[in-house]
Design a protein around this motif. Structure first.
Motif, PDB file in Angstrom:
ATOM      1  N   ARG A 233       0.829  -1.208   0.000  1.00 46.89           N
ATOM      2  CA  ARG A 233       0.000   0.000   0.000  1.00 46.89           C
ATOM      3  C   ARG A 233       0.862   1.256   0.000  1.00 46.89           C
ATOM      4  NH1 ARG A 233      -3.683  -3.385   3.052  1.00 46.89           N
ATOM      5  NH2 ARG A 233      -5.596  -3.534   1.800  1.00 46.89           N
ATOM      6  N   SER A 234       0.307   2.299  -0.624  1.00 48.49           N
ATOM      7  CA  SER A 234       0.969   3.598  -0.674  1.00 48.49           C
ATOM      8  C   SER A 234       0.745   4.354   0.626  1.00 48.49           C
ATOM      9  CB  SER A 234       0.407   4.419  -1.836  1.00 48.49           C
ATOM     10  OG  SER A 234      -0.949   4.763  -1.575  1.00 48.49           O
ATOM     11  N   LYS A 235       1.436   5.452   0.753  1.00 40.56           N
ATOM     12  CA  LYS A 235       1.270   6.290   1.942  1.00 40.56           C
ATOM     13  C   LYS A 235      -0.166   6.759   2.081  1.00 40.56           C
ATOM     14  CE  LYS A 235       3.098  10.411   4.255  1.00 40.56           C
ATOM     15  NZ  LYS A 235       4.116  11.504   4.201  1.00 40.56           N
ATOM     16  N   ASP A 236      -0.775   7.188   0.979  1.00 37.33           N
ATOM     17  CA  ASP A 236      -2.156   7.661   1.036  1.00 37.33           C
ATOM     18  C   ASP A 236      -3.103   6.536   1.446  1.00 37.33           C
ATOM     19  OD1 ASP A 236      -1.404  10.213   0.336  1.00 37.33           O
ATOM     20  OD2 ASP A 236      -1.970  10.017  -1.776  1.00 37.33           O
ATOM     21  N   GLU A 237      -2.858   5.336   0.951  1.00 38.44           N
ATOM     22  CA  GLU A 237      -3.722   4.213   1.315  1.00 38.44           C
ATOM     23  C   GLU A 237      -3.590   3.870   2.793  1.00 38.44           C
ATOM     24  OE1 GLU A 237      -4.098   1.612  -2.780  1.00 38.44           O
ATOM     25  OE2 GLU A 237      -2.170   1.627  -1.726  1.00 38.44           O
ATOM     26  N   VAL A 238      -2.367   3.895   3.314  1.00 35.46           N
ATOM     27  CA  VAL A 238      -2.181   3.625   4.740  1.00 35.46           C
ATOM     28  C   VAL A 238      -2.819   4.737   5.568  1.00 35.46           C
ATOM     29  CG1 VAL A 238      -0.485   3.301   6.581  1.00 35.46           C
ATOM     30  CG2 VAL A 238      -0.106   2.267   4.339  1.00 35.46           C
ATOM     31  N   ALA A 239      -2.725   5.966   5.086  1.00 39.06           N
ATOM     32  CA  ALA A 239      -3.359   7.077   5.799  1.00 39.06           C
ATOM     33  C   ALA A 239      -4.866   6.868   5.905  1.00 39.06           C
ATOM     34  CB  ALA A 239      -3.056   8.394   5.100  1.00 39.06           C
ATOM     35  N   SER A 240      -5.463   6.274   4.873  1.00 38.32           N
ATOM     36  CA  SER A 240      -6.909   6.051   4.904  1.00 38.32           C
ATOM     37  C   SER A 240      -7.304   5.038   5.977  1.00 38.32           C
ATOM     38  CB  SER A 240      -7.398   5.578   3.536  1.00 38.32           C
ATOM     39  OG  SER A 240      -7.011   4.233   3.271  1.00 38.32           O
ATOM     40  N   LEU A 241      -6.357   4.201   6.404  1.00 38.76           N
ATOM     41  CA  LEU A 241      -6.658   3.204   7.431  1.00 38.76           C
ATOM     42  C   LEU A 241      -6.885   3.837   8.795  1.00 38.76           C
ATOM     43  CD1 LEU A 241      -4.026   0.444   6.511  1.00 38.76           C
ATOM     44  CD2 LEU A 241      -6.362   0.712   5.654  1.00 38.76           C
ATOM     45  N   VAL A 242      -6.301   5.002   9.017  1.00 37.28           N
ATOM     46  CA  VAL A 242      -6.418   5.663  10.328  1.00 37.28           C
ATOM     47  C   VAL A 242      -7.206   6.964  10.227  1.00 37.28           C
ATOM     48  CG1 VAL A 242      -4.374   4.603  11.348  1.00 37.28           C
ATOM     49  CG2 VAL A 242      -4.120   6.671   9.982  1.00 37.28           C
ATOM     50  N   ALA A 243      -8.059   7.056   9.220  1.00 36.44           N
ATOM     51  CA  ALA A 243      -8.892   8.253   9.063  1.00 36.44           C
ATOM     52  C   ALA A 243      -9.749   8.451  10.313  1.00 36.44           C
ATOM     53  CB  ALA A 243      -9.775   8.111   7.832  1.00 36.44           C
ATOM     54  N   GLY A 244      -9.811   9.678  10.781  1.00 34.07           N
ATOM     55  CA  GLY A 244     -10.587  10.005  11.972  1.00 34.07           C
ATOM     56  C   GLY A 244      -9.802   9.945  13.256  1.00 34.07           C
ATOM     57  N   LEU A 245      -8.579   9.434  13.204  1.00 32.43           N
ATOM     58  CA  LEU A 245      -7.717   9.398  14.380  1.00 32.43           C
ATOM     59  C   LEU A 245      -6.670  10.505  14.287  1.00 32.43           C
ATOM     60  CD1 LEU A 245      -7.120   5.529  14.627  1.00 32.43           C
ATOM     61  CD2 LEU A 245      -8.863   6.903  15.791  1.00 32.43           C
ATOM     62  N   GLU A 246      -6.143  10.904  15.420  1.00 33.06           N
ATOM     63  CA  GLU A 246      -5.106  11.939  15.459  1.00 33.06           C
ATOM     64  C   GLU A 246      -3.730  11.299  15.311  1.00 33.06           C
ATOM     65  OE1 GLU A 246      -5.738  13.598  19.304  1.00 33.06           O
ATOM     66  OE2 GLU A 246      -7.488  14.793  18.696  1.00 33.06           O
ATOM     67  N   LEU A 247      -2.938  11.761  14.358  1.00 38.11           N
ATOM     68  CA  LEU A 247      -1.616  11.196  14.150  1.00 38.11           C
ATOM     69  C   LEU A 247      -0.630  11.789  15.147  1.00 38.11           C
ATOM     70  CD1 LEU A 247      -1.262  11.032  10.254  1.00 38.11           C
ATOM     71  CD2 LEU A 247      -2.527   9.550  11.835  1.00 38.11           C
ATOM     72  N   VAL A 248       0.084  10.916  15.816  1.00 37.25           N
ATOM     73  CA  VAL A 248       1.127  11.347  16.744  1.00 37.25           C
ATOM     74  C   VAL A 248       2.340  11.777  15.936  1.00 37.25           C
ATOM     75  CG1 VAL A 248       2.684  10.582  18.578  1.00 37.25           C
ATOM     76  CG2 VAL A 248       0.284   9.836  18.573  1.00 37.25           C
ATOM     77  N   SER A 249       2.955  12.892  16.290  1.00 44.99           N
ATOM     78  CA  SER A 249       4.142  13.381  15.600  1.00 44.99           C
ATOM     79  C   SER A 249       5.238  12.307  15.579  1.00 44.99           C
ATOM     80  CB  SER A 249       4.665  14.639  16.306  1.00 44.99           C
ATOM     81  OG  SER A 249       5.841  15.103  15.683  1.00 44.99           O
ATOM     82  N   PRO A 250       5.887  12.091  14.439  1.00 44.91           N
ATOM     83  CA  PRO A 250       5.921  12.871  13.198  1.00 44.91           C
ATOM     84  C   PRO A 250       4.897  12.447  12.153  1.00 44.91           C
ATOM     85  CG  PRO A 250       7.593  11.179  13.095  1.00 44.91           C
ATOM     86  CD  PRO A 250       6.934  11.028  14.440  1.00 44.91           C
ATOM     87  N   GLY A 251       3.849  11.766  12.526  1.00 46.78           N
ATOM     88  CA  GLY A 251       2.821  11.390  11.571  1.00 46.78           C
ATOM     89  C   GLY A 251       3.120  10.075  10.881  1.00 46.78           C
ATOM     90  N   LEU A 252       2.688   9.962   9.641  1.00 46.74           N
ATOM     91  CA  LEU A 252       2.874   8.753   8.846  1.00 46.74           C
ATOM     92  C   LEU A 252       4.157   8.897   8.036  1.00 46.74           C
ATOM     93  CD1 LEU A 252       1.906   6.066   7.615  1.00 46.74           C
ATOM     94  CD2 LEU A 252       0.420   7.394   6.099  1.00 46.74           C
ATOM     95  N   VAL A 253       5.153   8.083   8.369  1.00 42.10           N
ATOM     96  CA  VAL A 253       6.492   8.230   7.783  1.00 42.10           C
ATOM     97  C   VAL A 253       7.097   6.845   7.533  1.00 42.10           C
ATOM     98  CG1 VAL A 253       6.941  10.464   8.879  1.00 42.10           C
ATOM     99  CG2 VAL A 253       7.524   8.349  10.089  1.00 42.10           C
ATOM    100  N   PRO A 254       8.190   6.779   6.747  1.00 41.97           N
ATOM    101  CA  PRO A 254       8.913   5.506   6.648  1.00 41.97           C
ATOM    102  C   PRO A 254       9.328   5.024   8.035  1.00 41.97           C
ATOM    103  CG  PRO A 254       9.643   6.999   4.930  1.00 41.97           C
ATOM    104  CD  PRO A 254       8.736   7.795   5.835  1.00 41.97           C
ATOM    105  N   ILE A 255       9.308   3.738   8.240  1.00 46.47           N
ATOM    106  CA  ILE A 255       9.426   3.167   9.580  1.00 46.47           C
ATOM    107  C   ILE A 255      10.690   3.603  10.319  1.00 46.47           C
ATOM    108  CG2 ILE A 255      10.567   1.030   8.828  1.00 46.47           C
ATOM    109  CD1 ILE A 255       8.652  -0.426  10.831  1.00 46.47           C
ATOM    110  N   GLY A 256      11.774   3.784   9.601  1.00 42.71           N
ATOM    111  CA  GLY A 256      13.018   4.189  10.254  1.00 42.71           C
ATOM    112  C   GLY A 256      13.040   5.631  10.702  1.00 42.71           C
ATOM    113  N   GLU A 257      12.048   6.423  10.269  1.00 38.97           N
ATOM    114  CA  GLU A 257      12.021   7.846  10.579  1.00 38.97           C
ATOM    115  C   GLU A 257      11.079   8.189  11.725  1.00 38.97           C
ATOM    116  OE1 GLU A 257      11.248  10.071   7.030  1.00 38.97           O
ATOM    117  OE2 GLU A 257      12.736   8.960   5.854  1.00 38.97           O
TER     118      GLU A 257
END
Length: 288
Positions: A233-257
């Motif tokens: 899945r792409s970043k946008d697709e993974v983002a859709s999995l957590v729609a409605g939830l608050e992303l903890v900083s730094p948000g949705l990023v590559p796992i090592g980051e």
């Protein structure tokens, strides 16, 4: 739990369901992470995947480091003391308790899976819920025999060990890649999050479709070898999995980051997995 599982008829029946001739995702991950709970079919499949995409050989240490960082954040900063691990890898099940209890020994953990070998590992890690009258609080573990596609069963089983009046973290580590339809995967996350109290969290890492082109070949190879079909899945697709939830900083990023620390492993290449920690909002009171 002190009973010998080999003498338990139900568990012998579960063991009989293990097919050593067909590669299994949990056992392949175990092999890639240096474990011993795998068969030749799993090892052969793992070597084939790494030949197609050498970066796969680095995924295990990357997600292990992310796992540790996420747990430290949840316990030390977010105040979470309860965890549900859905789709537990054999390698992760061996050290999950250690990681969580090193942050706080009072934490409670529930493992949810329907793989017979994984469930055997979960049972071996069982620590029963302490009596309410016990002096100092202690951690506990439980397990639920349920698939990721059964969020209702997961929640119902987890209630036997966890207090759903307090925040819970649901750890979906890689497992959503085995749900082909993105809307279905998002529905599973929504159902799990919906059953949790405000202030709870959902943690996801997911194999990426756009960060390393070799993964497409590896995914095709895996899907030819196993009935456990995998979906990148792409970043946008993974983002859709957590729609409605608050992303903890730094948000949705590559796992090592995700909150990488100076003592974490450093990789020359971007590890092609998306990682996110998301929080269920605490309802705000309206104006009086």
């Amino acid at each position: 739990m002190t009973a010998d599982w080999r003498r338990d008829e139900a568990r012998r029946e579960e063991a009989a369901l293990v097919d050593a001739t067909v590669p299994n995702a949990a056992r392949v991950a175990d092999y890639l992470d240096g474990g011993k709970d795998n068969f030749e079919a799993d090892r052969k499949a793992a070597r084939s995947l790494v030949a197609a995409a050498p970066i796969i050989g680095l995924i295990a240490p990357a997600w292990r480091a992310f796992h540790q960082r996420a747990v430290r954040y949840l316990v030390r900063e977010a105040g979470v003391r309860q965890f549900i691990y859905v789709g537990v890898s054999l390698a992760a099940s061996n050290d999950t308790n250690e990681i969580v209890w090193s942050a706080d020994p009072r934490c409670r953990i529930v493992f949810a899976d329907n793989d017979p070998l994984v469930l055997a590992h979960a049972r071996a890690l069982m620590r029963p819920v302490p009596d309410r009258g016990a002096g100092s609080p202690h951690g506990a573990t439980g397990y639920v025999d349920a698939d990721v596609s059964e969020p209702g069963a997961i929640v119902a089983g987890a209630r036997e060990t966890l207090d759903f009046g307090q925040p819970v973290a649901v750890m979906l580590m890689f497992i959503l890649a085995f749900i082909e339809d993105t809307a279905t995967a998002a529905g599973i996350v929504s159902s799990l999050a919906g059953a949790l109290p405000p202030g709870s969290h959902v943690v996801i890492h997911h194999i990426a479709s756009e960060l390393n082109p070799a993964l497409e070949m590896a995914a095709r190879r895996w899907n030819q070898m196993s009935e456990q079909q995998i979906t990148l899945r792409s970043k946008d697709e993974v983002a859709s999995l957590v729609a409605g939830l608050e992303l903890v900083s730094p948000g949705l990023v590559p796992i090592g980051e995700w909150r990488h620390g100076r003592h974490d492993p450093h990789f020359e290449e971007v590890i092609p997995m998306h990682a996110v920690v998301a929080r269920k909002p605490i309802a705000q009171r309206g104006p009086r």
